[in-house]
Write a protein that holds these residues in place. Structure first.
Motif, PDB file in Angstrom:
ATOM      1  N   GLY A 161       3.826  16.074  -5.919  1.00  9.22           N
ATOM      2  CA  GLY A 161       2.189  16.283  -6.075  1.00  9.22           C
ATOM      3  C   GLY A 161       1.686  15.234  -7.108  1.00  9.22           C
ATOM      4  N   ASP A 162       0.842  15.698  -7.993  1.00 12.56           N
ATOM      5  CA  ASP A 162       0.088  14.511  -8.740  1.00 12.56           C
ATOM      6  C   ASP A 162       0.961  14.106  -9.937  1.00 12.56           C
ATOM      7  N   ASP A 163       1.959  14.606 -10.077  1.00 10.54           N
ATOM      8  CA  ASP A 163       2.921  14.441 -11.144  1.00 10.54           C
ATOM      9  C   ASP A 163       4.168  13.347 -11.084  1.00 10.54           C
ATOM     10  N   VAL A 164       3.813  12.553  -9.787  1.00 16.08           N
ATOM     11  CA  VAL A 164       4.654  11.535  -9.536  1.00 16.08           C
ATOM     12  C   VAL A 164       4.038  10.545  -8.989  1.00 16.08           C
ATOM     13  N   THR A 165       4.280   9.274  -8.983  1.00 19.84           N
ATOM     14  CA  THR A 165       4.090   8.134  -8.102  1.00 19.84           C
ATOM     15  C   THR A 165       5.238   7.611  -7.179  1.00 19.84           C
ATOM     16  N   VAL A 166       4.817   7.430  -5.819  1.00 25.24           N
ATOM     17  CA  VAL A 166       5.938   7.217  -4.999  1.00 25.24           C
ATOM     18  C   VAL A 166       5.883   5.853  -4.368  1.00 25.24           C
ATOM     19  N   THR A 167       6.759   5.087  -4.587  1.00 24.83           N
ATOM     20  CA  THR A 167       6.835   3.875  -3.568  1.00 24.83           C
ATOM     21  C   THR A 167       7.878   4.175  -2.676  1.00 24.83           C
ATOM     22  N   GLN A 168       7.404   3.935  -1.484  1.00 25.03           N
ATOM     23  CA  GLN A 168       8.273   4.017  -0.184  1.00 25.03           C
ATOM     24  C   GLN A 168       8.804   2.778   0.483  1.00 25.03           C
ATOM     25  N   ILE A 169      10.200   2.814   0.495  1.00 23.51           N
ATOM     26  CA  ILE A 169      10.735   1.592   0.849  1.00 23.51           C
ATOM     27  C   ILE A 169      10.332   1.150   2.401  1.00 23.51           C
ATOM     28  N   ILE A 170      10.947   1.920   3.273  1.00 21.82           N
ATOM     29  CA  ILE A 170      11.039   1.813   4.668  1.00 21.82           C
ATOM     30  C   ILE A 170       9.522   2.133   5.138  1.00 21.82           C
ATOM     31  N   LYS A 171       8.741   1.451   5.747  1.00 19.93           N
ATOM     32  CA  LYS A 171       7.544   1.616   6.132  1.00 19.93           C
ATOM     33  C   LYS A 171       7.673   2.480   7.461  1.00 19.93           C
TER      34      LYS A 171
ATOM     35  N   GLY B  34       0.778  -1.289  -0.029  1.00 23.13           N
ATOM     36  CA  GLY B  34      -0.140  -0.091   0.090  1.00 23.13           C
ATOM     37  C   GLY B  34       0.719   1.250   0.065  1.00 23.13           C
ATOM     38  N   ALA B  35       2.157   1.207  -0.245  1.00 20.68           N
ATOM     39  CA  ALA B  35       2.959   2.508   0.013  1.00 20.68           C
ATOM     40  C   ALA B  35       3.005   3.142  -1.290  1.00 20.68           C
ATOM     41  N   ALA B  36       2.869   2.501  -2.415  1.00 18.41           N
ATOM     42  CA  ALA B  36       2.806   3.197  -3.734  1.00 18.41           C
ATOM     43  C   ALA B  36       1.632   3.744  -4.076  1.00 18.41           C
ATOM     44  N   ALA B  37       1.551   4.710  -4.789  1.00 16.35           N
ATOM     45  CA  ALA B  37       0.417   5.353  -5.436  1.00 16.35           C
ATOM     46  C   ALA B  37      -0.250   4.315  -6.402  1.00 16.35           C
ATOM     47  N   ALA B  38      -1.420   4.636  -6.941  1.00 20.92           N
ATOM     48  CA  ALA B  38      -2.027   3.660  -7.951  1.00 20.92           C
ATOM     49  C   ALA B  38      -1.070   4.234  -9.113  1.00 20.92           C
ATOM     50  N   PRO B  39      -0.894   3.266 -10.130  1.00 21.04           N
ATOM     51  CA  PRO B  39      -0.189   3.359 -11.243  1.00 21.04           C
ATOM     52  C   PRO B  39      -0.749   4.326 -12.073  1.00 21.04           C
ATOM     53  N   ASP B  40       0.235   5.266 -12.775  1.00 14.85           N
ATOM     54  CA  ASP B  40      -0.344   6.360 -13.599  1.00 14.85           C
ATOM     55  C   ASP B  40       0.818   6.386 -14.884  1.00 14.85           C
ATOM     56  N   SER B  41       0.601   5.844 -15.914  1.00 20.35           N
ATOM     57  CA  SER B  41       1.632   5.958 -16.894  1.00 20.35           C
ATOM     58  C   SER B  41       2.018   7.215 -17.183  1.00 20.35           C
ATOM     59  N   ALA B  42       1.578   8.272 -17.038  1.00 25.56           N
ATOM     60  CA  ALA B  42       1.996   9.694 -17.294  1.00 25.56           C
ATOM     61  C   ALA B  42       2.722  10.419 -15.999  1.00 25.56           C
ATOM     62  N   ALA B  43       2.673   9.572 -14.847  1.00 24.60           N
ATOM     63  CA  ALA B  43       3.343  10.263 -13.961  1.00 24.60           C
ATOM     64  C   ALA B  43       4.919   9.721 -13.700  1.00 24.60           C
ATOM     65  N   LEU B  44       5.679  10.467 -13.155  1.00 22.58           N
ATOM     66  CA  LEU B  44       7.201   9.997 -12.902  1.00 22.58           C
ATOM     67  C   LEU B  44       7.200   9.084 -11.759  1.00 22.58           C
ATOM     68  N   SER B  45       7.865   7.885 -11.965  1.00 16.43           N
ATOM     69  CA  SER B  45       8.193   6.804 -11.125  1.00 16.43           C
ATOM     70  C   SER B  45       9.013   6.956 -10.178  1.00 16.43           C
ATOM     71  N   VAL B  46       8.831   7.260  -8.717  1.00 14.19           N
ATOM     72  CA  VAL B  46       9.961   7.411  -8.087  1.00 14.19           C
ATOM     73  C   VAL B  46       9.901   6.500  -6.701  1.00 14.19           C
ATOM     74  N   VAL B  47      11.004   5.981  -6.356  1.00 15.23           N
ATOM     75  CA  VAL B  47      11.096   5.249  -5.238  1.00 15.23           C
ATOM     76  C   VAL B  47      12.043   6.079  -4.140  1.00 15.23           C
ATOM     77  N   ALA B  48      11.420   6.182  -3.008  1.00 16.88           N
ATOM     78  CA  ALA B  48      12.086   6.884  -1.816  1.00 16.88           C
ATOM     79  C   ALA B  48      12.180   5.991  -0.806  1.00 16.88           C
ATOM     80  N   THR B  49      13.361   6.204  -0.079  1.00 15.98           N
ATOM     81  CA  THR B  49      13.748   5.133   0.853  1.00 15.98           C
ATOM     82  C   THR B  49      13.093   5.049   2.066  1.00 15.98           C
ATOM     83  N   THR B  50      13.190   6.575   2.895  1.00 19.15           N
ATOM     84  CA  THR B  50      12.662   6.368   4.230  1.00 19.15           C
ATOM     85  C   THR B  50      11.298   7.334   4.109  1.00 19.15           C
ATOM     86  N   PRO B  51      10.636   7.150   5.253  1.00 14.80           N
ATOM     87  CA  PRO B  51       9.347   7.897   5.469  1.00 14.80           C
ATOM     88  C   PRO B  51       9.306   9.252   4.942  1.00 14.80           C
TER      89      PRO B  51
END
Length: 321
Positions: free
Chosen positions: A52-62, A24-41
């Protein structure tokens, strides 16, 4: 040992092909958004505010997970391999990241959000030197990685993030710049509010004992006195010796320190035992400080601003009492 763990999980990545993350850490996929992985909260929250709405963020450390002892999972490696940008705290906090990136075959941009921050040495007595662009730390050199506890450092971090997002996604650069201006103003307000809160507290009462040595930048910024920590280290792997425990109890009594503050990502038992010996209150439970983490997303402390506001209120209220 961590390197072996990373290699082991990378070996099973093929089984994850086509599978999404279920945390549940990542936002819903959006092909138009920039895919970013961030390590810490903290870093993930910064990316969400700037992107904002222009990125999708996957957070590694919960939330409420100790970042010093983190072990990457196969899902982490998969997420990094699919991202365009990886954002880290830096200053050695993510010791596992380089090998994970290599295992993922990541070819995008890695953003060290600490670039330009003036780093503190491994302790409370000395100030470090500025961590310049591209500078490598000397072998054996240890700096305090908890840079975000000074909002002025957070401003540097989000500026680094904004530059990286704009470079990776020039079409949305104006939006990132606007978000940076807005969020930087909120960081300025946080800093001013913190200063105002501590200004009401007599200097003699500004004494801090925490679970581990995570608040060096905060202590320096707001002119507190760091009396000691239950874990005598910047990370969480060390333990107090019997003599160190005795010395800490004696120092708490001698300085008139009023409380020991536990942290949300660490067990409180040792802090409770020391507080009992020293005859002071222990602050924990819902009032535990956010030293290494943030609260759950969707809660008041699930953002950097909310967690830092919580920390200041809890500290001031306890020490004023």
């Amino acid at each position: 040992m961590k390197a072996l763990g990373i290699l082991a999980v990378s070996a099973v990545l093929i089984s994850l092909a086509g599978c999404g993350s279920d945390d549940g850490a990542a936002a819903a996929p959006d092909s138009a958004a920039l895919s970013v992985v961030a390590t810490t909260p903290e870093v993930a929250d910064f990316v969400r505010n700037i992107g904002g709405d222009d990125v999708t963020v996957t957070q590694i450390i919960k939330p409420n997970v100790d970042p010093h002892e983190y072990e990457p999972t196969p899902a982490d490696i998969k997420a990094i391999g699919e991202a365009k940008v990886v954002v880290k705290n830096g200053v050695g906090l993510e010791s596992w990241l380089d090998q994970t990136i290599a295992s993922a075959g990541f070819k995008g941009t890695v953003v060290d959000s600490s670039q330009g921050v003036t780093l503190r040495e491994g302790g409370h007595e000395e100030e470090g030197e500025e961590h310049a662009e591209g500078e490598e730390h000397a072998e054996g050199e240890e700096h305090d990685p908890h840079i975000w506890h000074d909002p002025r450092n957070a401003k540097i971090m989000v500026t680094n993030i904004e530059k990286a997002l704009a470079a990776a996604d020039p079409e949305d650069a104006d939006a990132y710049a606007t978000n940076l201006t807005s969020y930087s103003a909120k960081l300025d307000k946080l800093d001013a509010d913190n200063e105002a809160a501590f200004a009401k507290l007599p200097a003699a009462d500004r004494k801090l004992v925490t679970n581990h040595d995570a608040f060096g930048y905060y202590v320096a910024r707001y002119k507190l006195e760091f009396v000691g920590s239950v874990i005598p280290s910047l990370d969480t792997s060390a333990e107090l010796s019997a003599q160190q425990l005795t010395d800490l109890v004696a120092k708490i009594k001698a300085t008139g320190t009023k409380a020991i503050f536990t942290e949300s990502s660490l067990p409180p038992k040792s802090a409770e035992a020391i507080a009992k010996q020293a005859g002071v209150q222990v602050i924990g439970g819902e009032d535990a400080l956010y030293g290494d983490s943030l609260g759950e997303q969707g809660t008041p402390t699930g953002t950097y601003l909310g967690a830092e506001e919580h920390n200041t209120k809890v500290i001031v209220d306890a020490l004023a009492g």
